[in-house]
Write a protein that holds these residues in place. Structure first.
Motif, PDB file in Angstrom:
ATOM      1  N   ARG A  15     -52.134  87.360 102.563  1.00 31.00           N
ATOM      2  CA  ARG A  15     -51.715  86.102 101.898  1.00 31.00           C
ATOM      3  C   ARG A  15     -50.225  85.656 102.220  1.00 31.00           C
ATOM      4  N   SER A  16     -49.278  86.933 102.280  1.00 32.26           N
ATOM      5  CA  SER A  16     -48.055  86.591 102.515  1.00 32.26           C
ATOM      6  C   SER A  16     -47.736  86.155 103.971  1.00 32.26           C
ATOM      7  N   SER A  17     -48.749  86.841 105.098  1.00 25.66           N
ATOM      8  CA  SER A  17     -48.381  86.358 106.172  1.00 25.66           C
ATOM      9  C   SER A  17     -49.201  84.944 106.401  1.00 25.66           C
ATOM     10  N   GLY A  18     -50.272  84.532 105.776  1.00 28.70           N
ATOM     11  CA  GLY A  18     -50.636  83.164 105.635  1.00 28.70           C
ATOM     12  C   GLY A  18     -49.801  82.151 105.174  1.00 28.70           C
ATOM     13  N   LEU A  19     -48.931  82.488 104.252  1.00 31.57           N
ATOM     14  CA  LEU A  19     -48.109  81.886 103.593  1.00 31.57           C
ATOM     15  C   LEU A  19     -46.754  81.145 104.653  1.00 31.57           C
ATOM     16  N   VAL A  20     -46.653  82.178 105.262  1.00 30.95           N
ATOM     17  CA  VAL A  20     -45.460  81.777 106.334  1.00 30.95           C
ATOM     18  C   VAL A  20     -46.089  81.051 107.701  1.00 30.95           C
ATOM     19  N   LEU A  21     -47.143  81.589 108.199  1.00 34.71           N
ATOM     20  CA  LEU A  21     -47.709  81.250 109.418  1.00 34.71           C
ATOM     21  C   LEU A  21     -48.415  79.678 109.015  1.00 34.71           C
ATOM     22  N   GLY A  22     -48.952  79.505 107.647  1.00 36.29           N
ATOM     23  CA  GLY A  22     -49.610  78.384 107.449  1.00 36.29           C
ATOM     24  C   GLY A  22     -48.763  77.201 107.447  1.00 36.29           C
ATOM     25  N   GLY A  23     -47.487  77.504 106.769  1.00 36.69           N
ATOM     26  CA  GLY A  23     -46.508  76.252 107.035  1.00 36.69           C
ATOM     27  C   GLY A  23     -45.996  75.966 108.393  1.00 36.69           C
ATOM     28  N   LEU A  24     -45.855  76.971 109.177  1.00 33.68           N
ATOM     29  CA  LEU A  24     -45.284  76.811 110.832  1.00 33.68           C
ATOM     30  C   LEU A  24     -46.371  75.978 111.357  1.00 33.68           C
ATOM     31  N   ILE A  25     -47.554  76.400 111.346  1.00 33.48           N
ATOM     32  CA  ILE A  25     -48.702  75.520 112.258  1.00 33.48           C
ATOM     33  C   ILE A  25     -48.793  74.224 111.719  1.00 33.48           C
ATOM     34  N   ALA A  26     -48.935  74.212 110.439  1.00 35.94           N
ATOM     35  CA  ALA A  26     -49.144  72.699 109.834  1.00 35.94           C
ATOM     36  C   ALA A  26     -48.186  71.935 110.294  1.00 35.94           C
ATOM     37  N   ASP A  27     -46.862  72.380 110.346  1.00 40.04           N
ATOM     38  CA  ASP A  27     -45.618  71.366 110.766  1.00 40.04           C
ATOM     39  C   ASP A  27     -45.919  71.190 112.235  1.00 40.04           C
ATOM     40  N   ALA A  28     -46.276  72.303 113.075  1.00 42.54           N
ATOM     41  CA  ALA A  28     -46.370  71.876 114.507  1.00 42.54           C
ATOM     42  C   ALA A  28     -47.451  70.875 114.820  1.00 42.54           C
ATOM     43  N   GLY A  29     -48.676  71.233 113.978  1.00 39.64           N
ATOM     44  CA  GLY A  29     -49.660  70.381 114.328  1.00 39.64           C
ATOM     45  C   GLY A  29     -49.491  68.803 114.198  1.00 39.64           C
ATOM     46  N   GLY A  30     -48.472  68.727 113.352  1.00 36.71           N
ATOM     47  CA  GLY A  30     -48.446  67.084 113.162  1.00 36.71           C
ATOM     48  C   GLY A  30     -47.196  66.596 113.622  1.00 36.71           C
ATOM     49  N   GLN A  31     -46.518  67.368 114.447  1.00 37.79           N
ATOM     50  CA  GLN A  31     -45.245  66.870 114.993  1.00 37.79           C
ATOM     51  C   GLN A  31     -45.469  65.799 115.815  1.00 37.79           C
ATOM     52  N   PRO A  32     -46.467  65.511 116.647  1.00 34.02           N
ATOM     53  CA  PRO A  32     -46.595  64.487 117.552  1.00 34.02           C
ATOM     54  C   PRO A  32     -46.896  62.854 116.672  1.00 34.02           C
ATOM     55  N   ILE A  33     -47.059  63.122 115.376  1.00 33.18           N
ATOM     56  CA  ILE A  33     -47.230  61.917 114.722  1.00 33.18           C
ATOM     57  C   ILE A  33     -46.515  61.921 113.538  1.00 33.18           C
TER      58      ILE A  33
END
Length: 371
Positions: A15-33
């Protein structure tokens, strides 16, 4: 009655890993929009590209302010990354001056974050988008303060260069601090057994490196409290209700009552108003506390606590805030972190992890802070 704890199939480390990675990949996923405030135009562009149902990692950016490679993080995700990097170099311990220097090294003049020269002439509005990452006002103020002090032969005020500002940078980046703290307190049976004062002091100190607005600071502290409870096994709803109650009875900060009311409203309307309508009502900009409440609503409205926590929760929550438009990136950082903490890293969408460019290095850093 809603459950108060998650299933026991995920470990605290996951869950701790998911907390950090989850934030990073959500941000990257939406960057083009990112930062598209004309929601009808956003939807039309995605529909034309056949990506209205899957708006993440659009291969050709339609961001109206800046254009960078798909897979790169926005300035919000980059702040998560820099805080994570600082913590990793200190074996999970937070050091304000070290974090400030890492921020300067990453975002500053020809820094290793690829933001280019600083200071730099702003690109005229009619010539946007710029073809480089975007520094927020808080970062520009921080960099200017340090640069000016150095040019004058003065000691750099590393921990005293924050801007009085009420935008979302503060709550968007707190994930690594929470993950490191949870890792050191995983032996406790519940969040109630843990003294959060050291964590909250670190969150306030980290926020103040670039930002000192009272609402921004209080939003970061509230986000950290919620994330902490979810990482230890609480459901998001139970954590939000608990933190709202704590804030309502805490008169040490004038803004706490407003935060408690906003969180309570997000809980009450989680399943009675569409997320896009809630976001439009509160506002789509970077301003807090509205952006904080919108992020919490995205999570609560996308999750069904009668179900086993799943990848689908993550996809629903993050995609619907992408489609709501505006400053979706800062919201996505917290949304991804909250659901990442709820479902664990193993349940994050693997195709997102593969496309977000910061993930390999972030995994290495996480190995240094999760004990």
């Amino acid at each position: 009655m809603a459950a108060s704890s998650l299933d026991s199939t995920t470990t605290i480390a996951d869950r701790s890993s998911g907390l950090v990675l989850g934030g990073l990949i959500a941000d990257a996923g939406g960057q083009p929009i990112h930062w598209i405030y004309d929601v009808a135009k956003l939807h039309a562009s995605l529909s034309d590209a056949g990506r209205l149902e899957q708006p993440e990692f659009l291969p050709h950016s339609i961001n109206p302010f800046y254009r960078i490679a798909t897979g790169r993080n926005t300035v919000y995700g980059d702040q998560i990354f820099v805080l994570l990097r600082s913590l990793a170099s200190q074996r999970g311990q937070y050091d304000s001056e070290h974090y400030a220097k890492e921020t300067f090294a990453f975002f500053g003049n020809e820094g290793d974050g690829g933001y280019g020269p600083f200071p730099a002439e702003p690109v005229p509005r009619d010539q946007l988008p710029q073809h480089k990452p975007w520094r927020t006002a808080t970062l520009r103020h921080f960099l200017t303060t340090i640069t000016d002090a150095q040019a004058a032969g003065q000691a750099a005020p590393w921990t005293q260069a924050g801007l009085v500002d009420e935008q979302a940078d503060s709550f968007a980046k707190v994930g690594p601090l929470v993950a490191a703290f949870v890792s050191r307190h995983h032996h406790h049976s519940s969040a109630a057994d843990v003294d959060l004062a050291p964590l909250l002091a670190q969150v306030e100190a980290a926020a103040s490196i670039t930002q000192t607005g009272p609402i921004a600071t209080a939003s970061a502290l509230a986000a950290a409290r919620i994330l902490f409870q979810v990482a230890l096994g609480s459901t998001v709803r139970a954590a939000v209700v608990s933190v709202a109650s704590q804030l309502a009875s805490d008169t040490s900060r004038e803004v706490n009552a407003a935060l408690a009311a906003g969180l309570t409203d997000a809980v009450a309307r989680a399943h009675t108003i569409e997320h896009a309508a809630f976001a439009k009502e509160l506002g789509l900009s970077c301003s807090v506390p509205a952006s904080f409440f919108v992020a919490v609503h995205a999570v609560l409205s996308a999750t069904d606590e009668t179900e086993t926590p799943s990848t689908e929760w993550y996809l629903r929550a993050v995609r619907q805030t992408f489609l709501a438009g505006g400053d979706s990136a800062s919201r996505s950082c917290l949304i991804g972190s909250l659901i990442g903490a709820a479902i664990g890293a193993a349940r994050l969408p693997q195709e997102w992890l593969a496309q977000a460019l910061a993930v390999p290095q972030a995994r290495t850093y996480l190995a240094s802070i999760l004990v």
